[in-house]
Structures are given as structure tokens and as C-alpha cells.
Design a protein around this motif. Structure first.
Motif, PDB file in Angstrom:
ATOM      1  N   VAL A  14       0.848  -1.190   0.000  1.00 31.39           N
ATOM      2  CA  VAL A  14       0.000   0.000   0.000  1.00 31.39           C
ATOM      3  C   VAL A  14       0.886   1.242   0.000  1.00 31.39           C
ATOM      4  N   ARG A  15       0.680   2.097  -0.990  1.00 30.90           N
ATOM      5  CA  ARG A  15       1.417   3.363  -1.100  1.00 30.90           C
ATOM      6  C   ARG A  15       0.732   4.440  -0.268  1.00 30.90           C
ATOM      7  N   SER A  16      -0.626   4.460  -0.318  1.00 31.22           N
ATOM      8  CA  SER A  16      -1.360   5.421   0.511  1.00 31.22           C
ATOM      9  C   SER A  16      -2.776   4.931   0.771  1.00 31.22           C
ATOM     10  N   TYR A  17      -3.263   5.269   1.959  1.00 33.46           N
ATOM     11  CA  TYR A  17      -4.623   4.943   2.374  1.00 33.46           C
ATOM     12  C   TYR A  17      -5.488   6.166   2.108  1.00 33.46           C
ATOM     13  N   LEU A  18      -6.603   5.975   1.420  1.00 29.75           N
ATOM     14  CA  LEU A  18      -7.435   7.100   1.008  1.00 29.75           C
ATOM     15  C   LEU A  18      -8.724   7.240   1.810  1.00 29.75           C
ATOM     16  N   GLY A  19      -9.042   6.245   2.614  1.00 31.22           N
ATOM     17  CA  GLY A  19     -10.235   6.341   3.446  1.00 31.22           C
ATOM     18  C   GLY A  19     -11.213   5.198   3.222  1.00 31.22           C
ATOM     19  N   VAL A  20     -12.212   5.165   4.069  1.00 30.86           N
ATOM     20  CA  VAL A  20     -13.243   4.122   4.011  1.00 30.86           C
ATOM     21  C   VAL A  20     -14.220   4.442   2.886  1.00 30.86           C
ATOM     22  N   VAL A  21     -14.564   3.416   2.125  1.00 30.76           N
ATOM     23  CA  VAL A  21     -15.570   3.542   1.068  1.00 30.76           C
ATOM     24  C   VAL A  21     -16.665   2.515   1.334  1.00 30.76           C
ATOM     25  N   THR A  22     -17.893   2.849   0.924  1.00 31.96           N
ATOM     26  CA  THR A  22     -19.033   1.979   1.200  1.00 31.96           C
ATOM     27  C   THR A  22     -19.938   1.863  -0.019  1.00 31.96           C
ATOM     28  N   GLY A  23     -20.785   0.878   0.037  1.00 32.02           N
ATOM     29  CA  GLY A  23     -21.832   0.706  -0.960  1.00 32.02           C
ATOM     30  C   GLY A  23     -22.991  -0.010  -0.311  1.00 32.02           C
ATOM     31  N   GLU A  24     -24.197   0.383  -0.663  1.00 37.04           N
ATOM     32  CA  GLU A  24     -25.389  -0.239  -0.098  1.00 37.04           C
ATOM     33  C   GLU A  24     -26.400  -0.500  -1.196  1.00 37.04           C
ATOM     34  N   ALA A  25     -27.196  -1.536  -0.986  1.00 38.71           N
ATOM     35  CA  ALA A  25     -28.297  -1.827  -1.903  1.00 38.71           C
ATOM     36  C   ALA A  25     -29.413  -2.469  -1.095  1.00 38.71           C
ATOM     37  N   MET A  62     -21.316  -3.559  -4.450  1.00 34.81           N
ATOM     38  CA  MET A  62     -19.891  -3.589  -4.806  1.00 34.81           C
ATOM     39  C   MET A  62     -19.570  -2.536  -5.862  1.00 34.81           C
ATOM     40  N   ASP A  63     -20.447  -2.376  -6.844  1.00 37.78           N
ATOM     41  CA  ASP A  63     -20.236  -1.364  -7.878  1.00 37.78           C
ATOM     42  C   ASP A  63     -20.219   0.037  -7.280  1.00 37.78           C
ATOM     43  N   GLU A  64     -21.127   0.287  -6.322  1.00 37.02           N
ATOM     44  CA  GLU A  64     -21.186   1.593  -5.666  1.00 37.02           C
ATOM     45  C   GLU A  64     -19.902   1.862  -4.880  1.00 37.02           C
ATOM     46  N   GLY A 102     -14.915  -0.987   2.829  1.00 43.98           N
ATOM     47  CA  GLY A 102     -13.502  -1.338   2.763  1.00 43.98           C
ATOM     48  C   GLY A 102     -12.666  -0.072   2.787  1.00 43.98           C
ATOM     49  N   THR A 103     -11.380  -0.235   2.692  1.00 45.21           N
ATOM     50  CA  THR A 103     -10.455   0.890   2.692  1.00 45.21           C
ATOM     51  C   THR A 103      -9.899   1.089   1.289  1.00 45.21           C
ATOM     52  N   ALA A 104     -10.139   2.277   0.741  1.00 45.04           N
ATOM     53  CA  ALA A 104      -9.615   2.617  -0.578  1.00 45.04           C
ATOM     54  C   ALA A 104      -8.129   2.891  -0.445  1.00 45.04           C
ATOM     55  N   VAL A 105      -7.338   2.320  -1.365  1.00 39.81           N
ATOM     56  CA  VAL A 105      -5.891   2.466  -1.295  1.00 39.81           C
ATOM     57  C   VAL A 105      -5.302   2.690  -2.680  1.00 39.81           C
ATOM     58  N   GLN A 106      -4.097   3.237  -2.668  1.00 39.08           N
ATOM     59  CA  GLN A 106      -3.268   3.275  -3.868  1.00 39.08           C
ATOM     60  C   GLN A 106      -2.168   2.263  -3.619  1.00 39.08           C
ATOM     61  N   LEU A 107      -2.013   1.335  -4.541  1.00 38.99           N
ATOM     62  CA  LEU A 107      -1.022   0.274  -4.393  1.00 38.99           C
ATOM     63  C   LEU A 107       0.232   0.599  -5.192  1.00 38.99           C
ATOM     64  N   SER A 108       1.370   0.060  -4.746  1.00 39.15           N
ATOM     65  CA  SER A 108       2.633   0.242  -5.469  1.00 39.15           C
ATOM     66  C   SER A 108       2.716  -0.735  -6.611  1.00 39.15           C
TER      67      SER A 108
END
Length: 108
Positions: A14-25, A62-64, A102-108
């Protein structure tokens, strides 16, 4: 976009953590599906109608979540958790709810 329930992606730190992301249906199952699902509860067996709706709800959620991660500039979401609930409605039916996070990330 790499989606993983684990907190690491092998070979991609993981290069950087961008925050929690969610999706609901939340999807309603029709009255006939509810009726036949109740019968299956009594006699046993699988409810194909509910399974289809559950897959549909999970894909929407998941798409959201993925869309939200992309907006943050992520190329992965790690630590993904999927939760399922049934919500009873006053009219006697039920609705299916799927939420993912989940946690949005930028990967190396």
C-alpha cells in the motif's frame, strides 16, 4: 481495481490509504417470491428468487463502493466486509439489504 477481503495484496504494498468507502443496496423481493420462500422454509430447499435478488444487491453494492474508491483515485479496496440483512416491511413482505465497506488504497 483490485478488491480484497484481506488487508494486504501480495506483491503490491500500500502506497497510501485514502479512506473508508461503502456501498449499499436494498431490494424488495416480490410477494410471490416471499410466499414461496416461506413454503421452502417449512419443507426445505433453496429459494432461487431470493438468491437472484441477493446476487443482484451484492453486485450493486460492490459497484457503488468501487465507484466511490475510483473517485478518490484508488486502484484497490482492501479489508472489504460484506453484510447481509433482511428488513421486514409493514405490508408483510421483506426487503434484502447488502452493505459493503472497505479501505480505498493506492497500491505500489
Amino acid at each position: 481495481m483490485i478488491i480484497s477481503t484481506t488487508t494486504v495484496v501480495e506483491g503490491r504494498p500500500v502506497r497510501s490509504y485514502l479512506g473508508v468507502v461503502t456501498g449499499e443496496a436494498i431490494l424488495g423481493a416480490n410477494v410471490f417470491a416471499d410466499f414461496f420462500a416461506k413454503i421452502r422454509d417449512i419443507v426445505g430447499g433453496r429459494s432461487a428468487a431470493y438468491e437472484r435478488e441477493l446476487r443482484k444487491a451484492r453486485q450493486i453494492a460492490m459497484d457503488e463502493m468501487t465507484r466511490e474508491a475510483r473517485e478518490l483515485g484508488a486502484d484497490g479496496v482492501i479489508g472489504v466486509d460484506i453484510d447481509y440483512e433482511t428488513i421486514s416491511v409493514p405490508e408483510g413482505g421483506s426487503m434484502l439489504m447488502v452493505s459493503v465497506s472497505g479501505t480505498a488504497v493506492q497500491l505500489s
